[in-house]
Design an enzyme around this catalytic site. Structure first.
Site, PDB file in Angstrom:
ATOM      1  N   GLU A   7       0.819  -1.217   0.000  1.00 36.10           N
ATOM      2  CA  GLU A   7       0.000   0.000   0.000  1.00 36.10           C
ATOM      3  C   GLU A   7       0.854   1.268   0.000  1.00 36.10           C
ATOM      4  O   GLU A   7       0.442   2.290  -0.525  1.00 36.10           O
ATOM      5  CB  GLU A   7      -0.924  -0.005   1.220  1.00 36.10           C
ATOM      6  N   ASP A 103      -2.836  -3.092   3.233  1.00 36.59           N
ATOM      7  CA  ASP A 103      -3.307  -3.257   4.608  1.00 36.59           C
ATOM      8  C   ASP A 103      -4.356  -4.352   4.684  1.00 36.59           C
ATOM      9  O   ASP A 103      -5.246  -4.445   3.821  1.00 36.59           O
ATOM     10  CB  ASP A 103      -3.896  -1.942   5.136  1.00 36.59           C
ATOM     11  N   TYR A 310      -1.281  -4.188  14.102  1.00 35.72           N
ATOM     12  CA  TYR A 310      -2.157  -3.491  13.149  1.00 35.72           C
ATOM     13  C   TYR A 310      -3.188  -2.625  13.878  1.00 35.72           C
ATOM     14  O   TYR A 310      -3.897  -3.101  14.767  1.00 35.72           O
ATOM     15  CB  TYR A 310      -2.865  -4.520  12.273  1.00 35.72           C
TER      16      TYR A 310
END
Length: 691
Positions: A7, A103, A310
């Site tokens: 990303e 992600d 995350y």
């Protein structure tokens, strides 16, 4: 050749380093039969109406609603995007397999699939790299466990439905309200920005602010007494009239106070649960005033620096397979937190169901530190890292044990009660010395030993107070209300149960708040979020209750989650969205005067009736005070104008805005008639303009 699409460039570099891919090219890194490239976040977006048909570039009511039979994609118009996309397209066309390393969530999946679709490489074999952390160990483990990319088709379907439904509702509603209501007086046209998620959030803030403005404080009286330096409260309800309170006060003045009994019980306060993104944002805002967007940005920085896991998660639990890693992480944290970790037995940590629960972990587990030692963190990053680390350690601490004592007393048959709390074992609370643990200071008082039947002098008194309105939203309380679809919920368990009906997602809520601030619909006042006049006007203009309903938006989010888990056909959801926008525009356009009635009371909703000198509410016998006189500052309104005001306009109670009393009347043409204006001629001109 295998192509890996990340990303961001920084994540691509981390992946390439772990895979020992070192040949740097323009826009990608190459080696070992593999090319690692990157997007810049979103590269691809949905086309604008004018790209489907040039005639749609002009905003008009006749072309609404516009819902494409099939949505088309285009590149985002930012510097460097076209060049990077062309490079990705060339690599994908050469690839035997494409790995999605964006992600690991809904928006990351959308970024990858939109790129794949615009490259026309959807038939290529795809694999999915699913990361909970960017440490080398986590990246290596994830590459050993690559998933079939099509296992995430349902996640992509939910992401696409989110993107397309936002486009349908936002674009059509924005064009409709701007064309129909954008001309205010003689000013330039106003762009009224409407969104599937942002508008209900704005409505929540406007409703809260208006309820505060219109709140009428009610007086009350409380009877208390002081005996042996302890404050006792009257056991009954507080008084709404001073006479009753004074009568009891007179009754006990000068009379002895007798202790009639005491009781104590042990209370346990469990350690805090681990953070998901929303609770992290709420806590950091509450304790330090950091905005939700700033907290998310800091957490993302920490994630990319491999310091935390995350961030965009809605879970506060760990899965069982992570349990063996926890002692290692705590051991690594000793270098910074030796004193805090010393009381823990790392060989026998209390892995309760409040920490480990596979059923409460879907895409990602709670946010926890990775154990990597931080270096040279910025102020916000350090603050957020400390919050995550302290919460992680506290989750394994013992419970806080309190002894709550209740003492009863009486004077002349008037009963009183005092409460006190004593900390027996502080447990986890030692890690939060600055945090106030109790809501009621009176319950925290230290109580001496009392003996049943003891008696003595006391000091009774009356305290006069007034009821208080609800507080203005802060980012902390607004995030809580968004998480529970408008219902402000403090209780962790209840809020967890309501999560399926939240507004937005943990990843998008901060952006929603920032969008409303950027568009001038709300403003920050210290920690508070308040609506502006523009925000209030917009919500007043929107007559469709569903468009500004937090509950309806919560239902849509719930359906998106069902699509994500393959429990709902995405076509059914999109058909409902398209049907909704058509109904909204048809009903909004069809509002007309009903000549057979005057209208509804803006205060209570009952029918308006015509009296000898004025128009009033039919509920006047029940106490409704609404009256509208036909003459105002020398202007006599016609019966038709009265019907227009009462049927087609929003006529709120007189309110104070910026400390000045005023009434705002908004017509269906978007004309604002502000009754604080002193000039009768000006009022007359406005009425003429508005017909």
């Amino acid at each position: 050749m295998k192509v890996v699409i990340a990303e961001k460039p920084s994540v691509a570099r981390d992946i390439a380093k772990v895979l020992n891919i070192t040949a740097k090219k323009k826009g990608y890194i190459e080696g070992r039969g593999c090319a690692v490239t990157w997007a810049f976040g979103h590269l691809v977006t949905l086309q604008e109406p004018g790209e489907y048909d040039p005639a749609l570039k002009r905003w008009s009511l006749e072309t609404l609603p516009f819902v494409p039979d099939q949505f088309k994609l285009t590149l985002i118009k930012n510097n460097g995007v076209a060049e990077q996309f062309q490079l990705i397209k060339t690599l994908c066309e050469q690839a035997e397999e494409i790995v999605c390393a964006t992600d690991a969530g809904r928006e990351g999946e959308l970024i990858f699939r939109y790129i794949l679709a615009l490259c026309q490489c959807e038939d290529k074999p795809i694999r999915r790299l699913w990361l909970n952390s960017l440490t080398p160990e986590a990246i290596q483990a994830a590459f050993k466990d690559l998933k079939d990319g099509h296992d995430y088709d349902a996640l992509y379907a939910a992401a696409r439905c989110r993107s397309e439904s936002d486009w349908i509702v936002g674009l059509n509603a924005t064009r409709y309200y701007t064309v129909r209501h954008g001309q205010i007086g003689g000013s330039d046209r106003v762009l009224w920005s409407i969104g599937r998620v942002q508008t209900p959030v704005l409505a929540m803030i406007v409703d809260r602010d208006d309820s505060i403005v219109q709140f009428c404080p009610q007086p009350f009286w409380e009877l208390t007494t002081r005996y042996r330096e302890v404050v006792f409260k009257y056991s009954g309800q507080r008084f709404e009239r001073p006479e009753k309170a004074q009568a009891l006060l007179d009754k006990v003045i000068g009379q002895p106070f007798v202790i009639t009994g005491s009781a104590g019980k042990e209370s346990k306060e469990q350690p805090p649960q681990l953070f998901d993104l929303t609770t992290l944002q709420r806590e950091v805002n509450k304790q330090h005033g950091l905005s939700a967007a700033a907290t998310l940005a800091a957490t993302q920085n920490l994630y990319e620096a491999k310091l935390v896991t995350y961030p965009r998660t809605d879970s506060r639990y760990l899965s069982k397979d992570l349990q063996p890693n926890v002692p290692r992480i705590l051991e690594q944290l000793k270098a910074m937190r030796a004193e805090q970790i010393a009381p823990l037995n790392l060989a026998k940590l209390p892995f309760t169901s409040r920490i480990i629960d596979d059923t409460k972990v879907t895409d990602h587990h709670a946010i926890i530190p990775t154990g990597v030692t931080p270096r040279n963190l910025g102020a916000n990053d350090q603050l957020v890292y400390d919050a995550i680390t302290t919460q992680f350690i506290a989750a394994f601490y013992p419970v806080c044990i309190k002894h709550v004592t209740t003492v009863d007393g009486v004077s002349q048959r008037v009963r009183f009660q005092a409460k006190g709390t004593q900390i027996i074992e502080p447990g986890w609370t030692v890690l939060f010395p600055k945090k106030k643990m109790s809501q009621d200071a009176a319950d925290d008082q230290a109580l001496p030993a009392f003996i049943d039947g003891e008696t003595g002098e006391h000091e009774p008194a009356l305290r006069e107070g007034k009821t208080k309105p609800p507080g203005h939203f802060t980012e902390n309380s607004l995030l809580g209300a968004m998480e529970a679809a408008g219902k402000f919920v403090e209780d962790d368990t209840l809020r967890e149960a309501l999560k399926e009906r939240g507004i937005g997602t943990p990843a998008t809520r901060a952006a929603i708040i920032e969008t409303l601030l950027r568009r001038g619909y709300i403003r920050r006042e210290k920690k508070q979020l308040r609506c502006t006049d523009m925000g209030r006007y917009l919500i007043a203009l929107i007559q469709d209750p569903l468009l500004k309903s937090p509950e309806m938006t919560g239902e849509w989010e719930e359906k998106l989650k069902k699509i994500e888990s393959s429990q709902l056909d995405p076509d059914i959801f999109m058909t409902g969205i398209s049907s909704y926008i058509r109904t909204l525009i048809e009903h909004s356009s069809a509002r007309r005067l009903d000549p057979a009635r005057w209208g509804s009371c803006p205060l209570c909703g009952k029918e308006i009736i015509k009296g000898k000198r004025a128009y009033g509410c039919s509920g006047w016998k029940e106490g409704c005070p609404f009256v509208l006189e036909a003459e105002y500052k020398g202007i006599t309104l016609t019966p038709r104008q009265i019907q227009g005001l009462l049927q087609l306009c929003i006529l709120p109670q007189p309110v104070k805005i910026d400390d000045e009393p005023r009434i705002l009347i908004l017509s269906t043409h978007g004309m604002i008639m502000d009754l604080r204006l002193p000039s009768a001629d000006r009022q007359k001109n406005i009425l003429k303009k508005d017909g």
